[in-house]
Scaffold this motif. Structure first.
Motif, PDB file in Angstrom:
ATOM      1  N   PRO A  83      -3.405  -8.205  11.993  1.00 54.52           N
ATOM      2  CA  PRO A  83      -1.949  -8.605  11.615  1.00 54.52           C
ATOM      3  C   PRO A  83      -1.190  -7.249  11.968  1.00 54.52           C
ATOM      4  O   PRO A  83      -1.725  -6.266  12.176  1.00 54.52           O
ATOM      5  N   TRP A  84       0.147  -7.517  12.034  1.00 50.90           N
ATOM      6  CA  TRP A  84       1.395  -6.323  12.264  1.00 50.90           C
ATOM      7  C   TRP A  84       1.657  -5.820  10.766  1.00 50.90           C
ATOM      8  O   TRP A  84       1.693  -6.630  10.043  1.00 50.90           O
TER       9      TRP A  84
ATOM     10  N   LEU B 291      -1.011  11.552  10.238  1.00 49.00           N
ATOM     11  CA  LEU B 291      -1.306  10.946   9.126  1.00 49.00           C
ATOM     12  C   LEU B 291      -0.780   9.358   8.925  1.00 49.00           C
ATOM     13  O   LEU B 291      -1.184   8.474   8.310  1.00 49.00           O
ATOM     14  N   ALA B 292       0.549   9.480   9.337  1.00 51.95           N
ATOM     15  CA  ALA B 292       1.128   8.094   9.395  1.00 51.95           C
ATOM     16  C   ALA B 292       0.375   6.847  10.446  1.00 51.95           C
ATOM     17  O   ALA B 292       0.401   5.938  10.051  1.00 51.95           O
ATOM     18  N   ILE B 293      -0.164   7.580  11.719  1.00 42.03           N
ATOM     19  CA  ILE B 293      -0.854   6.471  12.145  1.00 42.03           C
ATOM     20  C   ILE B 293      -2.191   5.988  11.619  1.00 42.03           C
ATOM     21  O   ILE B 293      -2.426   4.968  11.516  1.00 42.03           O
ATOM     22  N   THR B 294      -2.811   7.121  10.934  1.00 43.75           N
ATOM     23  CA  THR B 294      -3.892   6.774  10.165  1.00 43.75           C
ATOM     24  C   THR B 294      -3.621   5.832   9.136  1.00 43.75           C
ATOM     25  O   THR B 294      -4.329   4.888   8.950  1.00 43.75           O
ATOM     26  N   ALA B 295      -2.568   5.894   8.367  1.00 41.20           N
ATOM     27  CA  ALA B 295      -2.130   4.936   7.232  1.00 41.20           C
ATOM     28  C   ALA B 295      -2.020   3.689   7.958  1.00 41.20           C
ATOM     29  O   ALA B 295      -2.215   2.730   7.383  1.00 41.20           O
ATOM     30  N   GLY B 296      -1.230   3.473   9.119  1.00 43.82           N
ATOM     31  CA  GLY B 296      -0.941   2.315   9.559  1.00 43.82           C
ATOM     32  C   GLY B 296      -1.979   1.572  10.077  1.00 43.82           C
ATOM     33  O   GLY B 296      -2.419   0.471   9.848  1.00 43.82           O
ATOM     34  N   LEU B 297      -2.949   2.255  10.701  1.00 45.83           N
ATOM     35  CA  LEU B 297      -4.347   1.541  11.105  1.00 45.83           C
ATOM     36  C   LEU B 297      -5.165   1.146  10.042  1.00 45.83           C
ATOM     37  O   LEU B 297      -5.555   0.100  10.084  1.00 45.83           O
TER      38      LEU B 297
ATOM     39  N   GLN C  85      -6.082  -2.518   9.260  1.00 46.21           N
ATOM     40  CA  GLN C  85      -7.551  -3.183   9.054  1.00 46.21           C
ATOM     41  C   GLN C  85      -7.777  -3.877   7.982  1.00 46.21           C
ATOM     42  O   GLN C  85      -8.578  -5.063   7.740  1.00 46.21           O
ATOM     43  N   ARG C  86      -6.735  -3.848   6.849  1.00 44.03           N
ATOM     44  CA  ARG C  86      -7.048  -4.451   5.605  1.00 44.03           C
ATOM     45  C   ARG C  86      -5.976  -5.556   5.694  1.00 44.03           C
ATOM     46  O   ARG C  86      -5.793  -6.166   4.371  1.00 44.03           O
ATOM     47  N   ARG C  87      -5.236  -5.805   6.741  1.00 47.09           N
ATOM     48  CA  ARG C  87      -4.533  -6.945   6.675  1.00 47.09           C
ATOM     49  C   ARG C  87      -3.207  -6.998   5.736  1.00 47.09           C
ATOM     50  O   ARG C  87      -2.612  -7.760   5.134  1.00 47.09           O
ATOM     51  N   ILE C  88      -2.862  -5.615   5.738  1.00 48.90           N
ATOM     52  CA  ILE C  88      -1.565  -5.375   4.863  1.00 48.90           C
ATOM     53  C   ILE C  88      -0.290  -5.314   5.626  1.00 48.90           C
ATOM     54  O   ILE C  88      -0.259  -4.658   6.699  1.00 48.90           O
ATOM     55  N   ALA C  89       0.707  -5.785   5.287  1.00 45.35           N
ATOM     56  CA  ALA C  89       1.726  -6.066   5.922  1.00 45.35           C
ATOM     57  C   ALA C  89       3.189  -4.933   5.580  1.00 45.35           C
ATOM     58  O   ALA C  89       3.842  -4.776   6.275  1.00 45.35           O
TER      59      ALA C  89
ATOM     60  N   LEU D 172       0.817  -1.201   0.002  1.00 49.96           N
ATOM     61  CA  LEU D 172       0.065  -0.106   0.078  1.00 49.96           C
ATOM     62  C   LEU D 172       0.869   1.284  -0.047  1.00 49.96           C
ATOM     63  O   LEU D 172       1.910   1.383   0.859  1.00 49.96           O
ATOM     64  N   LEU D 173       0.625   2.105  -0.908  1.00 54.09           N
ATOM     65  CA  LEU D 173       1.490   3.274  -1.071  1.00 54.09           C
ATOM     66  C   LEU D 173       0.461   4.422  -0.692  1.00 54.09           C
ATOM     67  O   LEU D 173      -0.520   4.720  -1.075  1.00 54.09           O
ATOM     68  N   VAL D 174       1.072   5.163   0.549  1.00 54.94           N
ATOM     69  CA  VAL D 174       0.073   6.286   0.996  1.00 54.94           C
ATOM     70  C   VAL D 174       0.745   7.651   0.606  1.00 54.94           C
ATOM     71  O   VAL D 174       1.943   7.771   0.733  1.00 54.94           O
TER      72      VAL D 174
END
Length: 378
Positions: free
Chosen positions: A154-155, A97-103, A107-111, A24-26
């Motif tokens: 997942p983490w 913004l980084a926290i929002t992106a990480g969460l 939620q989408r199970r992206i590693a 995922l690219l933010v």
């Protein structure tokens, strides 16, 4: 197994958005953004981005989120996150913004996650590297780690950050963000522990282990030593509990520290606060496990100072007690050297009183450069 947080691998990249290989690219987007620095983005999305902005689905408002697949890029999906106005964009905004992106990724199970720092924000590359790393790591925290009903999220395993430079200063800032994020998560994990798990003795054991592993000097005072030193106010808080009190003193004394400066940190460590005889209402009682958050913060800060090799002398003093209702918890006159003859009308002020000895005595010892608690209190 109970795991509250995990630190992902964090690295800088200078590759173009098209060439970054992640899951995922933010990309932060401002309200007045024309995305001129990403000319291929809309066409890669098949016009979805322009369509979303035209119909008002995505306006770049702060922390708005819009995900779309992209074609022909190494990363299959792009997340646009609203950054608000350019003028109002700060380092704290980027961290959030980084926290929002990480969460959103978890939620989408992206590693694997990649975050781009856009031009136009009044934040330097060094600041951006630090706060984006910090925010991504803060998102890798699980507050419900004890729950077993639902499958845990997942983490994030890997984070790439592009800030427009890979100088030594930017690398150093990235490492600073990694340390601050990890130490913050450690403090959050301690704060989130239930009171029956994190008793004063257990906190003292964990805190001392964390500090020693980081190279800090540590001293733990048990109830016998606390009584010998006449810490009446600290003992007074613990009288109603079956759990004995503890006190931790952590010292960071680096070589070539700044002369004449000692940073003194006092952490409130009421591992569970029922209110004692002045018992608190049942509503919200479970939140009283967090009455030791100050102690957790001091532990995390001392760890960060040690890991960053900060050139400042620092002392962290933490009084650890449990405030419980009992016949011994009633109001009484308590003697303690910093506050002789202190009269506590009920048990409600007890947790505040628990600060008095670590604060006044600890700071007196710090100011006089006395490095041990082995002598009588001042």
């Amino acid at each position: 197994m109970h795991t509250a947080y995990r630190t992902p691998a964090v690295a800088l990249t200078s590759r173009s958005s098209r060439d970054i290989a992640s899951d995922l690219l933010v990309i932060p987007v401002f309200e007045d953004d024309d995305l001129s620095d990403e000319p291929e983005l809309d066409s890669a999305s098949g016009g979805d981005i322009a369509g979303a902005r035209t119909r008002g689905e995505f306006k770049g408002k702060l922390y708005d989120l819009f995900l779309t697949p992209v074609r022909g890029w190494n990363t299959p999906r792009v997340a646009l996150i609203g950054a608000g106005t350019r003028k109002g964009c700060s380092a704290d905004t980027l961290r959030r913004l980084a926290i929002t992106a990480g969460l959103a990724a978890r939620q989408r199970r992206i590693a694997r996650l990649a975050i781009v720092h856009r031009p136009g924000a009044p934040v330097s590359p060094e600041q951006a590297a630090q706060v984006l790393a910090e925010g991504a790591i803060l998102a890798n925290f699980e507050g419900a780690s004890y729950q077993t009903v639902e499958q845990p999220r997942p983490w994030i395993e890997q984070v790439e950050i592009r800030v427009g430079g890979e100088s030594a200063a930017v690398e150093k800032a990235l490492e600073r963000g990694r340390v601050l994020g990890e130490c913050s998560n450690m403090s959050r994990a301690l704060s989130n522990e239930p009171g029956n798990n994190l008793t004063p003795r257990e906190f003292a054991d964990r805190g001392a282990r964390i500090a020693r592993d980081a190279g800090l000097k540590v001293e733990v005072l048990d109830e016998t030593r606390i009584a010998e030193l006449r810490m009446g106010l600290l003992l007074g808080v613990a009288r109603g509990s079956a759990e004995p009190p503890r006190m931790i003193v952590m010292r960071h004394e680096p070589k070539k520290a700044v002369d004449g400066v000692v940073l003194g940190l006092i952490g409130k460590g009421i591992t569970f606060d029922t209110g004692g005889i002045s018992i608190k209402p049942a509503a919200g009682m479970e939140d009283m496990k967090g009455d030791m958050a100050g102690a957790a913060c001091v532990t995390g800060l001392m760890l960060a100072l040690a890991r960053r090799k900060a050139k400042v002398n620092a002392v962290g003093a933490i009084g650890l007690v449990e405030n419980m209702p009992d016949g011994n918890a009633s109001g009484r006159a308590i003697s303690s050297p910093p506050c002789p003859g202190k009269r506590l009308p009920c048990s409600t002020p007890m947790p505040r009183a628990g600060w008095c000895w670590p604060m006044s005595s600890g700071m007196c010892r710090t100011a006089s450069s006395r490095n041990s608690w082995s002598t009588s209190p001042p």
